[in-house]
Design a protein around this motif. Structure first.
Motif, PDB file in Angstrom:
ATOM      1  N   ALA A 120       0.827  -1.218   0.000  1.00 53.49           N
ATOM      2  CA  ALA A 120       0.000   0.000   0.000  1.00 53.49           C
ATOM      3  C   ALA A 120       0.858   1.263   0.000  1.00 53.49           C
ATOM      4  N   CYS A 136     -12.388   3.779  -7.805  1.00 54.17           N
ATOM      5  CA  CYS A 136     -12.189   4.769  -6.736  1.00 54.17           C
ATOM      6  C   CYS A 136     -13.212   5.888  -6.818  1.00 54.17           C
ATOM      7  N   LYS A 175      -3.277   7.710  -5.335  1.00 51.53           N
ATOM      8  CA  LYS A 175      -3.314   6.303  -4.939  1.00 51.53           C
ATOM      9  C   LYS A 175      -4.296   6.152  -3.791  1.00 51.53           C
ATOM     10  N   ILE A 176      -4.846   4.986  -3.630  1.00 53.10           N
ATOM     11  CA  ILE A 176      -5.685   4.732  -2.463  1.00 53.10           C
ATOM     12  C   ILE A 176      -4.818   4.917  -1.215  1.00 53.10           C
ATOM     13  N   GLU A 189      -3.613   7.741  -0.103  1.00 48.98           N
ATOM     14  CA  GLU A 189      -2.795   8.952  -0.154  1.00 48.98           C
ATOM     15  C   GLU A 189      -3.542  10.156   0.415  1.00 48.98           C
ATOM     16  N   ALA A 235      -6.856   2.538  -8.501  1.00 51.19           N
ATOM     17  CA  ALA A 235      -6.188   3.831  -8.291  1.00 51.19           C
ATOM     18  C   ALA A 235      -6.984   4.916  -8.997  1.00 51.19           C
ATOM     19  N   THR A 263      -1.916  -7.818  -8.660  1.00 51.66           N
ATOM     20  CA  THR A 263      -1.870  -6.934  -9.844  1.00 51.66           C
ATOM     21  C   THR A 263      -2.220  -7.716 -11.100  1.00 51.66           C
ATOM     22  N   ASN A 283     -12.596   0.491   1.255  1.00 54.30           N
ATOM     23  CA  ASN A 283     -11.929  -0.079   0.081  1.00 54.30           C
ATOM     24  C   ASN A 283     -12.163  -1.589  -0.017  1.00 54.30           C
ATOM     25  N   TYR A 294      -8.532   6.472 -14.459  1.00 52.69           N
ATOM     26  CA  TYR A 294      -8.654   5.680 -13.224  1.00 52.69           C
ATOM     27  C   TYR A 294      -8.372   4.215 -13.537  1.00 52.69           C
ATOM     28  N   ARG A 295      -7.833   3.508 -12.555  1.00 51.52           N
ATOM     29  CA  ARG A 295      -7.686   2.056 -12.683  1.00 51.52           C
ATOM     30  C   ARG A 295      -8.890   1.410 -11.979  1.00 51.52           C
ATOM     31  N   ASP A 323      -6.065  -2.583  -5.149  1.00 51.08           N
ATOM     32  CA  ASP A 323      -5.304  -2.497  -6.404  1.00 51.08           C
ATOM     33  C   ASP A 323      -5.881  -1.485  -7.412  1.00 51.08           C
TER      34      ASP A 323
END
Ligand SMILES: Cc1ncc(COP(=O)(O)O)c(C=O)c1O
Length: 374
Positions: free
Chosen positions: A52, A140, A173-174, A176, A168, A249, A161, A281-282, A166
């Protein structure tokens, strides 16, 4: 009931794909003779913190506990209002009630289904203490906008979460932009063990220290206790999660590839809306959630899929405030309109989604949706 041709989950397939790694971790724990707060938990917590990119990670009994233990560690309780979206798994609001807080439910964005920052602004009062955005379905929430609001009003931010390890944002970032991140490792999550467990991670030492005590009967030293609970992540689960974390990942990428196939195969189907991924976004597709344009079609399409052997489901067909008897004597406030959340509940369908899905299963699912006649 029709024979299932495409299952919703692939837990056993995932196990078989890394069987030696999981078996070896379980053997290691069993032979260590230490099963509760032992060396494997310590190791997994260190691996999770490193993954993380944050100072502290703490394993707990489940994702719901991760949330309310964090609220308690922050000193939140009766009289304090916590804002979240009405279209979430029940546990987000439930955790607020367990901590004695007031759950304030607001609407989601009509495209992403994550909390709407404008709706947060409308819900803030003198009693508001925290925002609890949910990274719903694997995408996210807009943490940059949420952080701005939190700074403006002096609020804590706790990320739920459970569904988006994984993932973002485009520029963040998650973890942050928040005080703590809470997650669930129940088997069906993107990182899941064979049973229940959860964790939180944080940059704040005081949250780390407080939760570590709270999860262990208020104890950080043998025979010394203050107020606390029993909510620990067992070493056996920690071993399984340690083996699986190395693959997260790759598994997310596999989910994203399946989502692309769904997007492509379903893009011209009339009467349904496909999931919206925010540019940059991921989105890790914990769920591939479609909606029917007309809510009256949802149950018909769902039945058609199940009759065709596709194990489709709903997440979540009843929003938190629509649950029978809401709010059961608990402290809650709705700040409406909740139009998008209610539309989502009435029209959502989750198609099968797990990394080990075969091309044939993805195609069977696409074909079944395409074969649906209104
Ligand atoms: C958004 C969300 N929050 C909280 C939870 C609670 O996690 P758990 O079931 O591990 O308590 C879950 C999942 O179950 C979830 O999906």
């Amino acid at each position: 009931m029709a024979e299932i041709k495409v299952p919703f989950y692939g837990h056993q397939r995932q196990y078989l794909s890394i069987k030696e790694e999981i078996d070896s971790k379980m053997q290691e724990v069993i032979m260590s003779g230490q099963y509760v707060q032992g060396p494997m938990l310590k190791q997994f917590e260190a691996e999770l913190a490193e993954y993380a990119g944050i100072e502290y990670a703490i394993g707990v009994g489940n994702g719901t506990d991760a949330l309310w233990l964090t609220f308690m560690a922050l000193g939140l309780g009766p009289g304090d209002e916590l804002i979240t979206n009405a279209n979430t798994f029940f546990a987000t609001a439930e955790a607020m009630w367990i901590a004695g807080c007031t759950a304030v439910l607001v609407d989601c964005d009509e495209n992403t289904r994550c909390i709407d920052p404008q709706a947060i602004r409308k819900a803030i009062t003198k009693r508001t203490k925290a925002i609890v955005p949910v990274h719903l379905y694997g995408q996210c929430a807009p943490m940059d906008e949420i952080r701005k609001i939190a700074d403006e009003f002096g609020l804590f931010v706790i990320e739920d979460n459970a569904q988006a390890i994984d993932a973002a944002g485009d520029t963040f970032k998650i973890g942050e932009l928040s005080d703590a991140v809470c997650t669930s490792f129940i088997i069906q999550k993107n990182l899941g063990t064979f049973g229940d467990s959860g964790a939180l991670w944080t940059k704040h030492k005081y949250i780390n220290d407080k939760v570590r005590k709270l999860r262990n009967h208020g104890s950080s030293q043998r025979d010394h206790h203050s107020y606390g609970f029993n909510s620990r992540l067992d070493d056996l689960h920690a071993g399984i999660l340690s083996a699986k974390l190395k693959h997260i990942t790759k598994w997310s990428d596999m989910r994203i590839a399946i989502a692309k196939k769904y997007d492509e195969g379903l893009k011209d189907v009339k009467g349904i809306v496909l999931p919206y991924a925010r540019p940059g976004y991921r989105h890790v597709y914990h769920l591939y959630e479609i909606e029917t344009v007309d809510a009256a079609d949802r149950d018909k399409l769902l039945k058609h899929l199940v009759d065709s052997g596709i194990d489709a489901k709903t997440h979540y067909s009843i929003a938190v405030h629509q649950q029978e008897g809401f709010p059961w004597g608990k402290d809650a406030r709705l700040v409406g309109p909740l139009t998008n959340a209610e539309k989502n509940a009435a029209s959502c369908i989750s198609l099968p989604m797990f990394p080990e899905m075969t091309d044939e299963e993805v195609q069977l699912t696409i074909d079944a949706v395409r074969a649906w006649k209104k």
